[in-house]
Design an enzyme around this catalytic site. Structure first.
Site, PDB file in Angstrom:
ATOM      1  N   ASP A  14     -39.784  34.303 -33.329  1.00  0.00           N
ATOM      2  CA  ASP A  14     -40.669  34.085 -34.366  1.00  0.00           C
ATOM      3  C   ASP A  14     -41.731  33.009 -34.089  1.00  0.00           C
ATOM      4  OD1 ASP A  14     -39.815  32.467 -37.551  1.00  0.00           O
ATOM      5  OD2 ASP A  14     -41.380  33.625 -37.017  1.00  0.00           O
ATOM      6  N   SER A  15     -42.754  33.491 -33.434  1.00  0.00           N
ATOM      7  CA  SER A  15     -43.782  32.468 -33.075  1.00  0.00           C
ATOM      8  C   SER A  15     -45.009  32.517 -34.079  1.00  0.00           C
ATOM      9  CB  SER A  15     -44.117  32.841 -31.608  1.00  0.00           C
ATOM     10  OG  SER A  15     -45.020  34.320 -31.839  1.00  0.00           O
ATOM     11  N   ASP A  24     -40.072  23.804 -25.565  1.00  0.00           N
ATOM     12  CA  ASP A  24     -40.711  25.204 -25.448  1.00  0.00           C
ATOM     13  C   ASP A  24     -39.782  26.166 -25.124  1.00  0.00           C
ATOM     14  OD1 ASP A  24     -42.741  26.469 -22.874  1.00  0.00           O
ATOM     15  OD2 ASP A  24     -43.109  26.717 -24.787  1.00  0.00           O
ATOM     16  N   GLY A  25     -40.280  27.475 -25.778  1.00  0.00           N
ATOM     17  CA  GLY A  25     -39.353  28.410 -25.694  1.00  0.00           C
ATOM     18  C   GLY A  25     -39.409  29.133 -24.229  1.00  0.00           C
ATOM     19  N   TYR A  34     -50.142  37.763 -45.065  1.00  0.00           N
ATOM     20  CA  TYR A  34     -50.732  37.516 -43.674  1.00  0.00           C
ATOM     21  C   TYR A  34     -52.009  38.335 -43.702  1.00  0.00           C
ATOM     22  CZ  TYR A  34     -46.296  35.946 -41.813  1.00  0.00           C
ATOM     23  OH  TYR A  34     -45.256  35.140 -41.213  1.00  0.00           O
ATOM     24  N   ASP A  76     -49.302  32.489 -33.759  1.00  0.00           N
ATOM     25  CA  ASP A  76     -50.189  33.268 -33.151  1.00  0.00           C
ATOM     26  C   ASP A  76     -50.466  32.367 -31.787  1.00  0.00           C
ATOM     27  OD1 ASP A  76     -51.392  33.425 -36.362  1.00  0.00           O
ATOM     28  OD2 ASP A  76     -50.458  35.092 -35.452  1.00  0.00           O
TER      29      ASP A  76
HETATM   30  N1  SAM Z   1     -41.332  32.238 -39.761  1.00  0.00           N
HETATM   31  C1  SAM Z   1     -42.578  32.100 -40.147  1.00  0.00           C
HETATM   32  C2  SAM Z   1     -42.887  32.992 -41.221  1.00  0.00           C
HETATM   33  O1  SAM Z   1     -42.171  33.285 -42.229  1.00  0.00           O
HETATM   34  O2  SAM Z   1     -44.120  33.861 -41.373  1.00  0.00           O
HETATM   35  C3  SAM Z   1     -43.781  32.106 -39.239  1.00  0.00           C
HETATM   36  C4  SAM Z   1     -43.497  31.693 -37.831  1.00  0.00           C
HETATM   37  S1  SAM Z   1     -42.985  30.063 -37.544  1.00  0.00           S
HETATM   38  C5  SAM Z   1     -43.384  29.022 -38.643  1.00  0.00           C
HETATM   39  C6  SAM Z   1     -43.655  29.750 -36.103  1.00  0.00           C
HETATM   40  C7  SAM Z   1     -43.188  28.726 -35.505  1.00  0.00           C
HETATM   41  O3  SAM Z   1     -43.233  29.011 -33.737  1.00  0.00           O
HETATM   42  C8  SAM Z   1     -43.470  27.159 -35.740  1.00  0.00           C
HETATM   43  O4  SAM Z   1     -42.363  26.610 -35.940  1.00  0.00           O
HETATM   44  C9  SAM Z   1     -44.024  26.622 -34.388  1.00  0.00           C
HETATM   45  O5  SAM Z   1     -43.763  25.412 -34.274  1.00  0.00           O
HETATM   46  C10 SAM Z   1     -43.050  27.505 -33.266  1.00  0.00           C
HETATM   47  N2  SAM Z   1     -43.457  27.665 -31.955  1.00  0.00           N
HETATM   48  C11 SAM Z   1     -44.779  27.663 -31.453  1.00  0.00           C
HETATM   49  N3  SAM Z   1     -44.919  27.732 -30.229  1.00  0.00           N
HETATM   50  C12 SAM Z   1     -43.868  27.557 -29.697  1.00  0.00           C
HETATM   51  C13 SAM Z   1     -43.207  27.514 -28.370  1.00  0.00           C
HETATM   52  N4  SAM Z   1     -43.939  27.616 -27.062  1.00  0.00           N
HETATM   53  N5  SAM Z   1     -41.786  27.182 -28.235  1.00  0.00           N
HETATM   54  C14 SAM Z   1     -41.132  27.215 -29.404  1.00  0.00           C
HETATM   55  N6  SAM Z   1     -41.556  27.215 -30.648  1.00  0.00           N
HETATM   56  C15 SAM Z   1     -42.792  27.473 -30.626  1.00  0.00           C
END
Ligand code: SAM
Length: 306
Positions: A173-174, A154-155, A242, A176
């Site tokens: 880069d999260s 977790d971040g 989006y 929603d």
């Molecule tokens: N990069 C993508 C794009 O081109 O639109 C969109 C976002 S990326 C898929 C979002 C990432 O954030 C996912 O891989 C998700 O697993 C990760 N994520 C969500 N919550 C998180 C957290 N609390 N800590 C770390 N990573 C997280």
């Protein structure tokens, strides 16, 4: 909590024969749909539903908990802008942290900067990385850069362990604020980011849509203005798949050497790592960098007033 397969969250899109529709309480009353040629992967990790399908007009599509994350055709707009808006605004970024971004696209863009020596990557869900490597090799190429140090977790927890002033730049880069990314939109998280940045360091975060989420954006802007004592700016770009066809970014710097986000001091073309596996930039350029900070009046009024 992990729902079992039969009780999927009610925002999971209905994959009706032939079309995928993106239905979510985050954009009530509307749904973007893409024609489905073939479902390539469907699974559920400890954190979210994961779907990959071949669309008829946007290439392959990655969906998390029913929300489109990226398509092969337009991912460049998001990945290039969320990365180069901060990194081209400071001279010689060396240490960068990417939170989220399991697909690897932001890593691919960070690695274009030859001044960067260390790319720490914190992604909560290893299944996203594995699926990206299998179905989106041109995006997941970012994971191959030798400067990348991957941490699965977790971040928020990761940042709590980071020594003060470690990074030149943090890119969030999260997904929603429904699901595992919920905490990445709250004040305590932004305070941890500010602590992890050096004086004059910069952060860039995914900051939703001015057409759909002004209430979320005004809270983020208000928190950032209190926490980041350098520059706090909101930028946006067009991403056709989006919701509302766009995506916003919060760009903040900590107190210290002044950062003028609107005018890039470190043009990516000057020192681009031209490794062919990344291909050329498809979207970002210095003109669109500056233009990204020009806002329509209804958004400017709210954002400038916070
Ligand atoms: N990069 C993508 C794009 O081109 O639109 C969109 C976002 S990326 C898929 C979002 C990432 O954030 C996912 O891989 C998700 O697993 C990760 N994520 C969500 N919550 C998180 C957290 N609390 N800590 C770390 N990573 C997280």
């Amino acid at each position: 909590t992990k729902e079992n397969a039969t009780t999927k969250p009610d925002f999971i899109s209905s994959v009706i024969p032939g079309w995928f529709s993106e239905i979510s309480p985050l954009w009530p009353g509307e749904a973007h749909s893409l024609k489905v040629e073939k479902i390539l992967f469907q699974g559920r990790s400890d954190y979210q539903d994961i779907l990959v399908f071949q669309s008829s007009t946007y290439g392959k599509v990655l969906v998390l908990d029913g929300v489109i994350q990226l398509t092969e055709r337009d991912e460049c707009a998001y990945q290039e802008m969320i990365t180069h808006l901060p990194l081209c605004s400071i001279p010689n970024p060396k240490k960068v942290l990417v939170i989220g971004g399991g697909d690897g696209g932001v890593l691919r863009e960070v690695s274009r900067h030859s001044s960067v020596e260390q790319i720490d990557h914190c992604e909560i869900d290893k299944m996203v990385i594995d699926v990206a490597k299998q179905f989106f090799p041109d995006v997941a190429v970012g994971h191959e850069d030798p400067r990348v140090n991957l941490h699965i977790g977790d971040g928020v927890a990761f940042l709590k362990a980071v020594p003060e002033g470690t990074y030149d730049a943090v890119i969030v880069d999260s997904s929603d604020p429904i699901g595992p990314a919920e905490e990445l939109f709250k004040r305590p998280f932004f305070e941890l980011v500010a602590k992890a940045l050096r004086p004059g360091g910069v952060v860039s975060t995914q900051a939703e849509s001015i057409w759909l989420h002004m209430h979320i954006i005004e809270d983020i802007v208000a928190n950032c203005r209190e926490i980041f004592k350098g520059s706090v700016k909101y930028a946006w770009t067009t991403v056709p798949t989006y919701p509302s066809g766009l995506m916003g970014f919060m760009l903040c710097s900590t107190e210290g050497p002044a950062v003028d986000f609107k005018h890039p001091v470190n043009p990516i073309g000057a020192n681009q790592d031209t490794c062919k596996s990344k291909g050329p930039l498809k979207f970002y350029n210095p003109e669109i960098h500056t233009a990204a900070f020009c806002l329509p009046s209804f958004a400017k009024k709210v954002i400038d007033s916070k």
